[in-house]
Design a protein around this motif. Sequence first.
Motif, PDB file in Angstrom:
ATOM      1  N   ILE A   2       0.903  -1.166   0.008  1.00 17.32           N
ATOM      2  CA  ILE A   2       0.127   0.147   0.072  1.00 17.32           C
ATOM      3  C   ILE A   2       0.885   1.356  -0.088  1.00 17.32           C
ATOM      4  O   ILE A   2       2.011   1.155   0.053  1.00 17.32           O
ATOM      5  N   HIS A   3       0.165   2.422  -0.213  1.00 15.41           N
ATOM      6  CA  HIS A   3       1.019   3.487  -0.387  1.00 15.41           C
ATOM      7  C   HIS A   3       0.745   4.587   0.821  1.00 15.41           C
ATOM      8  O   HIS A   3       1.398   5.578   0.943  1.00 15.41           O
ATOM      9  N   GLU A   4      -0.613   4.441   1.429  1.00 22.31           N
ATOM     10  CA  GLU A   4      -0.642   5.301   2.585  1.00 22.31           C
ATOM     11  C   GLU A   4      -1.822   4.532   3.355  1.00 22.31           C
ATOM     12  O   GLU A   4      -2.192   3.582   3.361  1.00 22.31           O
ATOM     13  N   GLY A   5      -1.790   4.791   4.690  1.00 23.61           N
ATOM     14  CA  GLY A   5      -2.663   4.353   5.976  1.00 23.61           C
ATOM     15  C   GLY A   5      -1.960   3.145   6.430  1.00 23.61           C
ATOM     16  O   GLY A   5      -1.074   2.938   6.302  1.00 23.61           O
ATOM     17  N   LYS A   6      -2.870   2.609   7.018  1.00 18.58           N
ATOM     18  CA  LYS A   6      -2.432   1.080   7.624  1.00 18.58           C
ATOM     19  C   LYS A   6      -2.900  -0.022   7.043  1.00 18.58           C
ATOM     20  O   LYS A   6      -2.530  -1.377   7.158  1.00 18.58           O
ATOM     21  N   LEU A   7      -4.134   0.053   6.524  1.00 20.97           N
ATOM     22  CA  LEU A   7      -5.017  -1.179   5.658  1.00 20.97           C
ATOM     23  C   LEU A   7      -5.158  -0.650   4.198  1.00 20.97           C
ATOM     24  O   LEU A   7      -5.255   0.257   3.622  1.00 20.97           O
ATOM     25  N   CYS A   8      -5.166  -1.878   3.236  1.00 18.00           N
ATOM     26  CA  CYS A   8      -5.426  -1.825   1.943  1.00 18.00           C
ATOM     27  C   CYS A   8      -6.789  -1.489   2.028  1.00 18.00           C
ATOM     28  O   CYS A   8      -7.556  -1.676   2.892  1.00 18.00           O
ATOM     29  N   LYS A   9      -7.212  -1.197   0.883  1.00 24.21           N
ATOM     30  CA  LYS A   9      -8.948  -0.818   0.541  1.00 24.21           C
ATOM     31  C   LYS A   9      -9.635  -1.955   0.853  1.00 24.21           C
ATOM     32  O   LYS A   9     -10.826  -1.852   1.396  1.00 24.21           O
ATOM     33  N   ASP A  10      -9.252  -3.141   0.283  1.00 23.98           N
ATOM     34  CA  ASP A  10     -10.174  -4.290   0.495  1.00 23.98           C
ATOM     35  C   ASP A  10     -10.310  -4.635   1.840  1.00 23.98           C
ATOM     36  O   ASP A  10     -11.309  -5.013   2.486  1.00 23.98           O
ATOM     37  N   CYS A  11      -9.305  -4.719   2.603  1.00 23.21           N
ATOM     38  CA  CYS A  11      -9.368  -4.898   3.986  1.00 23.21           C
ATOM     39  C   CYS A  11     -10.213  -3.967   4.737  1.00 23.21           C
ATOM     40  O   CYS A  11     -11.121  -3.923   5.765  1.00 23.21           O
ATOM     41  N   ALA A  12      -9.842  -2.683   4.545  1.00 23.31           N
ATOM     42  CA  ALA A  12     -10.802  -1.390   4.845  1.00 23.31           C
ATOM     43  C   ALA A  12     -12.321  -1.635   4.901  1.00 23.31           C
ATOM     44  O   ALA A  12     -13.052  -1.517   5.554  1.00 23.31           O
ATOM     45  N   VAL A  13     -12.707  -2.070   3.507  1.00 21.79           N
ATOM     46  CA  VAL A  13     -14.081  -2.270   3.337  1.00 21.79           C
ATOM     47  C   VAL A  13     -14.663  -3.586   3.997  1.00 21.79           C
ATOM     48  O   VAL A  13     -15.865  -3.675   4.643  1.00 21.79           O
ATOM     49  N   GLU A  14     -13.599  -4.643   4.053  1.00 25.10           N
ATOM     50  CA  GLU A  14     -14.170  -5.883   4.826  1.00 25.10           C
ATOM     51  C   GLU A  14     -14.570  -5.459   6.327  1.00 25.10           C
ATOM     52  O   GLU A  14     -15.474  -6.187   6.716  1.00 25.10           O
ATOM     53  N   ILE A  15     -13.517  -4.685   6.986  1.00 27.64           N
ATOM     54  CA  ILE A  15     -13.768  -4.353   8.312  1.00 27.64           C
ATOM     55  C   ILE A  15     -15.063  -3.494   8.412  1.00 27.64           C
ATOM     56  O   ILE A  15     -15.713  -3.727   9.346  1.00 27.64           O
ATOM     57  N   ARG A  16     -15.084  -2.673   7.559  1.00 33.11           N
ATOM     58  CA  ARG A  16     -16.118  -1.664   7.702  1.00 33.11           C
ATOM     59  C   ARG A  16     -17.708  -2.398   7.409  1.00 33.11           C
ATOM     60  O   ARG A  16     -18.548  -2.058   8.265  1.00 33.11           O
ATOM     61  N   GLU A  17     -17.756  -3.503   6.560  1.00 31.58           N
ATOM     62  CA  GLU A  17     -18.739  -4.157   6.217  1.00 31.58           C
ATOM     63  C   GLU A  17     -19.116  -5.161   7.728  1.00 31.58           C
ATOM     64  O   GLU A  17     -20.229  -5.210   8.081  1.00 31.58           O
ATOM     65  N   GLY A  18     -18.193  -5.662   8.029  1.00 33.09           N
ATOM     66  CA  GLY A  18     -18.160  -6.422   9.442  1.00 33.09           C
ATOM     67  C   GLY A  18     -18.905  -5.851  10.592  1.00 33.09           C
ATOM     68  O   GLY A  18     -19.550  -5.963  11.265  1.00 33.09           O
ATOM     69  N   LEU A  19     -18.343  -4.492  10.557  1.00 33.92           N
ATOM     70  CA  LEU A  19     -18.657  -3.711  11.692  1.00 33.92           C
ATOM     71  C   LEU A  19     -20.225  -2.956  11.441  1.00 33.92           C
ATOM     72  O   LEU A  19     -21.178  -2.960  12.699  1.00 33.92           O
ATOM     73  N   THR A  20     -20.391  -2.736  10.240  1.00 32.40           N
ATOM     74  CA  THR A  20     -22.109  -2.593   9.789  1.00 32.40           C
ATOM     75  C   THR A  20     -22.868  -3.749  10.244  1.00 32.40           C
ATOM     76  O   THR A  20     -24.011  -3.535  10.901  1.00 32.40           O
TER      77      THR A  20
END
Length: 139
Positions: A92-110
Motif C-alpha cells: 500500500i502507499h498510505e494508511g495502515k490497511l489496503c482498500k479491500d481490508c478496510a471495506v471488509e472491516i467496515r462491512e463487518g462492523l456495519t
Amino acid sequence: MGDLANCPNCGKLFVKGAITVCRDCYLEEEEKFKLVYDYLREKENRQATIIEVSEATGVEESLIIKFIKQRRLSTKNFPNLTYDCERCGKPIHEGKLCKDCAVEIREGLTKESRRILEKIEKDKEITYYNIDKQNKWID
C-alpha cells in the motif's frame, strides 16, 4: 505542552510533542531523510523500492516507511515506495490497511451494529404482566 517520554531510539528523556524522538535522534533522522531524498531525486532512482533505497543509502526500511507515513516522501512522485498492509500484507502507499481490508472491516462492523440494534429493539418489546389475587406476578 508535551509530555515527558523516553526516546524510543536511544532512551533519553525528552519532551514529546510534534517530534516523537529526542533532539539528537531527530537530527540524525533528518540527515538520513536528506540521504534518502537526495537518492530518490535522481531520475534513475525514482522507480526504486524501499528495499533498494535502503540498500543504496544505508537507511533502515522502517525509517523510510516512517517518512512515507509522515507524507514527507510522496508516493505520487515515487510510485514503488510501498509498505505492507497491517492486516493482509498487500503493498500500500498510505494508511495502515489496503482498500479491500478496510471495506471488509467496515462491512463487518456495519453487520454487527445492525445485529446489536435488532437485539436492543427486540429487548424493548413491551412485556405484560398480570397480578393474581395474592398480589404475585404471573408471567
